[in-house]
Design a protein around this motif. Structure first.
Motif, PDB file in Angstrom:
ATOM      1  N   ARG A 159       7.397  19.047  14.388  1.00 65.81           N
ATOM      2  CA  ARG A 159       8.362  19.939  14.240  1.00 65.81           C
ATOM      3  C   ARG A 159       8.394  20.369  15.561  1.00 65.81           C
ATOM      4  N   GLY A 160       9.247  21.022  15.994  1.00 71.06           N
ATOM      5  CA  GLY A 160       9.677  21.316  17.769  1.00 71.06           C
ATOM      6  C   GLY A 160       9.320  23.072  17.404  1.00 71.06           C
ATOM      7  N   GLY A 161       9.400  23.919  18.461  1.00 71.89           N
ATOM      8  CA  GLY A 161       9.419  25.623  18.502  1.00 71.89           C
ATOM      9  C   GLY A 161      10.318  25.946  18.012  1.00 71.89           C
ATOM     10  N   ASP A 162      11.718  25.699  18.087  1.00 74.76           N
ATOM     11  CA  ASP A 162      12.835  25.777  17.063  1.00 74.76           C
ATOM     12  C   ASP A 162      12.861  25.520  16.020  1.00 74.76           C
ATOM     13  N   GLY A 163      12.034  24.118  15.063  1.00 75.34           N
ATOM     14  CA  GLY A 163      12.193  24.666  13.775  1.00 75.34           C
ATOM     15  C   GLY A 163      12.580  23.097  14.013  1.00 75.34           C
ATOM     16  N   ALA A 164      13.244  22.564  15.003  1.00 75.66           N
ATOM     17  CA  ALA A 164      13.515  21.164  14.555  1.00 75.66           C
ATOM     18  C   ALA A 164      12.961  19.799  14.167  1.00 75.66           C
ATOM     19  N   LEU A 165      13.114  19.061  13.995  1.00 70.80           N
ATOM     20  CA  LEU A 165      12.327  17.917  14.216  1.00 70.80           C
ATOM     21  C   LEU A 165      12.695  17.148  14.914  1.00 70.80           C
ATOM     22  N   LEU A 166      11.839  16.633  15.509  1.00 69.56           N
ATOM     23  CA  LEU A 166      11.473  15.844  16.727  1.00 69.56           C
ATOM     24  C   LEU A 166      11.256  14.620  16.762  1.00 69.56           C
ATOM     25  N   HIS A 167      11.627  13.608  17.891  1.00 67.20           N
ATOM     26  CA  HIS A 167      10.664  12.483  17.951  1.00 67.20           C
ATOM     27  C   HIS A 167      10.474  11.860  19.801  1.00 67.20           C
ATOM     28  N   THR A 168       9.249  11.463  19.112  1.00 62.05           N
ATOM     29  CA  THR A 168       9.729  10.386  20.779  1.00 62.05           C
ATOM     30  C   THR A 168       8.897   8.764  20.011  1.00 62.05           C
ATOM     31  N   ARG A 169       8.822   7.593  20.710  1.00 62.39           N
ATOM     32  CA  ARG A 169       8.490   6.152  21.172  1.00 62.39           C
ATOM     33  C   ARG A 169       7.579   5.962  21.937  1.00 62.39           C
ATOM     34  N   SER A 170       7.103   4.365  21.267  1.00 68.36           N
ATOM     35  CA  SER A 170       6.324   4.165  22.716  1.00 68.36           C
ATOM     36  C   SER A 170       7.594   3.218  23.362  1.00 68.36           C
ATOM     37  N   LYS A 171       7.745   3.373  24.814  1.00 69.81           N
ATOM     38  CA  LYS A 171       9.055   2.435  25.092  1.00 69.81           C
ATOM     39  C   LYS A 171       8.349   0.493  24.964  1.00 69.81           C
ATOM     40  N   ASP A 172       9.610   0.201  24.616  1.00 69.36           N
ATOM     41  CA  ASP A 172       9.415  -1.037  23.776  1.00 69.36           C
ATOM     42  C   ASP A 172       8.560  -1.542  23.893  1.00 69.36           C
ATOM     43  N   LEU A 173       7.422  -2.387  23.054  1.00 69.13           N
ATOM     44  CA  LEU A 173       5.891  -2.650  23.465  1.00 69.13           C
ATOM     45  C   LEU A 173       4.737  -2.374  24.321  1.00 69.13           C
ATOM     46  N   LEU A 174       5.406  -1.675  25.513  1.00 71.52           N
ATOM     47  CA  LEU A 174       4.037  -0.835  26.384  1.00 71.52           C
ATOM     48  C   LEU A 174       4.050   0.397  25.605  1.00 71.52           C
ATOM     49  N   TYR A 175       2.832  -0.228  25.318  1.00 73.80           N
ATOM     50  CA  TYR A 175       2.589   2.024  24.145  1.00 73.80           C
ATOM     51  C   TYR A 175       1.838   2.628  25.226  1.00 73.80           C
ATOM     52  N   GLU A 176       1.677   2.436  26.268  1.00 73.53           N
ATOM     53  CA  GLU A 176       0.466   3.662  26.270  1.00 73.53           C
ATOM     54  C   GLU A 176       2.049   4.839  27.592  1.00 73.53           C
ATOM     55  N   GLU A 177       3.597   4.105  27.740  1.00 75.75           N
ATOM     56  CA  GLU A 177       4.793   4.475  27.765  1.00 75.75           C
ATOM     57  C   GLU A 177       5.349   5.313  26.583  1.00 75.75           C
ATOM     58  N   TYR A 178       5.625   7.166  26.639  1.00 76.82           N
ATOM     59  CA  TYR A 178       6.408   7.164  25.672  1.00 76.82           C
ATOM     60  C   TYR A 178       8.142   7.588  26.929  1.00 76.82           C
ATOM     61  N   THR A 179       8.830   7.721  25.098  1.00 76.33           N
ATOM     62  CA  THR A 179      10.416   7.697  25.862  1.00 76.33           C
ATOM     63  C   THR A 179      10.385   9.735  25.758  1.00 76.33           C
ATOM     64  N   PRO A 180      10.842  10.811  25.940  1.00 78.48           N
ATOM     65  CA  PRO A 180      10.991  11.631  25.903  1.00 78.48           C
ATOM     66  C   PRO A 180      11.563  12.262  24.794  1.00 78.48           C
ATOM     67  N   SER A 181      10.512  13.333  24.224  1.00 76.93           N
ATOM     68  CA  SER A 181      10.925  13.657  22.880  1.00 76.93           C
ATOM     69  C   SER A 181      12.639  14.293  22.455  1.00 76.93           C
ATOM     70  N   THR A 182      12.948  13.792  21.961  1.00 74.29           N
ATOM     71  CA  THR A 182      14.666  14.247  21.444  1.00 74.29           C
ATOM     72  C   THR A 182      14.318  15.190  19.975  1.00 74.29           C
ATOM     73  N   SER A 183      15.331  16.187  19.673  1.00 76.68           N
ATOM     74  CA  SER A 183      15.915  16.604  18.305  1.00 76.68           C
ATOM     75  C   SER A 183      16.121  15.964  17.459  1.00 76.68           C
ATOM     76  N   LEU A 184      16.047  15.209  16.071  1.00 73.80           N
ATOM     77  CA  LEU A 184      16.942  14.775  15.043  1.00 73.80           C
ATOM     78  C   LEU A 184      17.074  16.100  14.447  1.00 73.80           C
ATOM     79  N   GLY A 185      17.181  17.176  14.881  1.00 73.29           N
ATOM     80  CA  GLY A 185      18.217  18.169  14.196  1.00 73.29           C
ATOM     81  C   GLY A 185      17.321  18.904  13.384  1.00 73.29           C
ATOM     82  N   GLY A 186      17.985  19.634  12.175  1.00 70.91           N
ATOM     83  CA  GLY A 186      17.352  19.889  10.867  1.00 70.91           C
ATOM     84  C   GLY A 186      15.853  21.117  11.048  1.00 70.91           C
ATOM     85  N   ASP A 187      15.421  21.838   9.960  1.00 68.46           N
ATOM     86  CA  ASP A 187      14.802  22.983  10.292  1.00 68.46           C
ATOM     87  C   ASP A 187      14.113  22.361   9.097  1.00 68.46           C
ATOM     88  N   ILE A 188      13.148  22.490   9.687  1.00 74.42           N
ATOM     89  CA  ILE A 188      11.509  21.931   8.729  1.00 74.42           C
ATOM     90  C   ILE A 188      10.140  22.935   9.192  1.00 74.42           C
TER      91      ILE A 188
END
Length: 340
Positions: free
Chosen positions: A134-163
């Motif tokens: 959950r983001g600070g605004d109540g939306a669902l946020l998402h990050t994932r590992s880059k390719d199979l480089l597990y120690e690198e992650y994408t910037p978090s992105t909002s999927l919207g909603g109010d969770i």
């Protein structure tokens, strides 16, 4: 009546693992098939306790430098290493990772700031780690590992909603991630990847109402997502994915008198086991009548004095549940299936 379980197995006795636990435990199966369970301990410290080779339990380990405020999310990657995601008291999303398979854990890394709830993690079809929170605004946020480089992650992105609770992600039989969330007005919503390994998700879909706690999403033996939640009537409810993995059936009641959220895991014979803390604070379980069926047996007591039970299957697919003891003691308790 005894809880229905796989022929040749039975439930053992409750084991006290001590500790001082302030949120739900998070168990994970390490690459060498030992269970390790992570908890928020005293002074917002992250602690874990792992099985030894003989399946007895080792001492508690304090993961220094990893302050946690809530339930951690432990997951093992396709590379065999365990990672633990958690929210800090300063509302940062941090992660610690094993330095090698079955090894110790390195220093924490910050992946996001200003988050609004505990994270939950799942593996995508290609083995990448996806983290939802959950983001600070109540939306669902998402990050994932880059390719199979597990120690690198994408910037978090909002999927919207109010969770309004920790999300529950799971990979379905079509290879797409499904995330179940409790939204506004106590409504159960799901959001699903558009295609396998996609960065895009379909919109939120309403699945049920009267949801009073965090939902639990798991897959059955056919790879269909089954979502369990506590209803406004105090009973456990289930809604199941259709065979084409495109939608969900109408919710149905499993009855029972539930405190907190139901949890679930598949047993050795493929039938789903649903666990709840009853109004008597004991652990209760209901089991699918048959693999991939829609009917469940009645809830039967496994005793104890518990909070939310968190199940995991070991390398033999025998089920273990971990929970915080009810009341003020805050110890960790463990119950497992054994060979009969």
């Amino acid at each position: 009546m005894a809880v229905s379980t796989t022929p040749g197995t039975t439930w053992g006795s409750w084991q006290k693992l001590d500790g001082t636990v302030y949120a739900e435990p998070s168990p994970v199966l390490e690459a060498d098939n030992r269970i390790r369970v992570f908890v928020q301990g005293a002074s917002n410290s992250l602690w874990s306790r792992a099985q030894k080779r003989d399946r007895t339990w080792g001492e508690w380990t304090n993961h220094a430098g990893s302050p946690v405020a809530g339930t951690p999310a432990a997951i093992r990657g396709k590379d065999g290493k365990v990672r633990v995601f958690y929210r800090t008291p300063g509302n940062e999303l941090q992660v610690i990772a094993q330095d090698r398979v079955n090894g110790s854990f390195g220093s924490p890394r910050t992946l996001a700031t200003g988050i609004g709830g505990d994270p939950a993690a799942a593996l995508g079809a290609d083995g990448r780690v996806h983290v939802f929170f959950r983001g600070g605004d109540g939306a669902l946020l998402h990050t994932r590992s880059k390719d199979l480089l597990y120690e690198e992650y994408t910037p978090s992105t909002s999927l919207g909603g109010d969770i309004h609770a920790t999300p529950s992600p799971v990979l379905d039989g079509s290879g797409r991630l499904v995330v179940a969330v409790k939204g506004a007005s106590d409504t159960l919503y799901t959001i699903q990847q558009k295609t396998e390994n996609s960065t895009a998700f379909d919109g939120f879909e309403s699945r049920s109402t009267g949801v009073t706690a965090r939902p639990t999403a798991v897959t059955d033996a056919a790879g269909r997502v089954q979502i369990f939640h506590r209803g406004s009537d105090g009973a456990a409810w289930r809604t199941g994915q259709t065979d084409d993995h495109q939608s969900f059936h109408a919710p149905v009641s499993l009855n029972g008198s539930v405190i907190g959220r139901p949890t679930a895991a598949p047993g050795q014979d493929g039938r789903l086991h649903v666990f709840v803390a009853g109004t008597d604070k004991a652990l209760w379980a209901a089991v699918e009548s048959e693999e991939n069926g829609t009917a469940y047996g009645t809830f039967s007591s496994l005793a104890g004095g518990i909070d939310v039970p968190v199940p995991i299957a070991d390398h033999n697919n025998l089920l273990h549940t971990f929970t915080v003891g009810s009341g003020s003691e805050r110890n960790l308790y463990h119950l497992r299936q054994n060979w009969a």
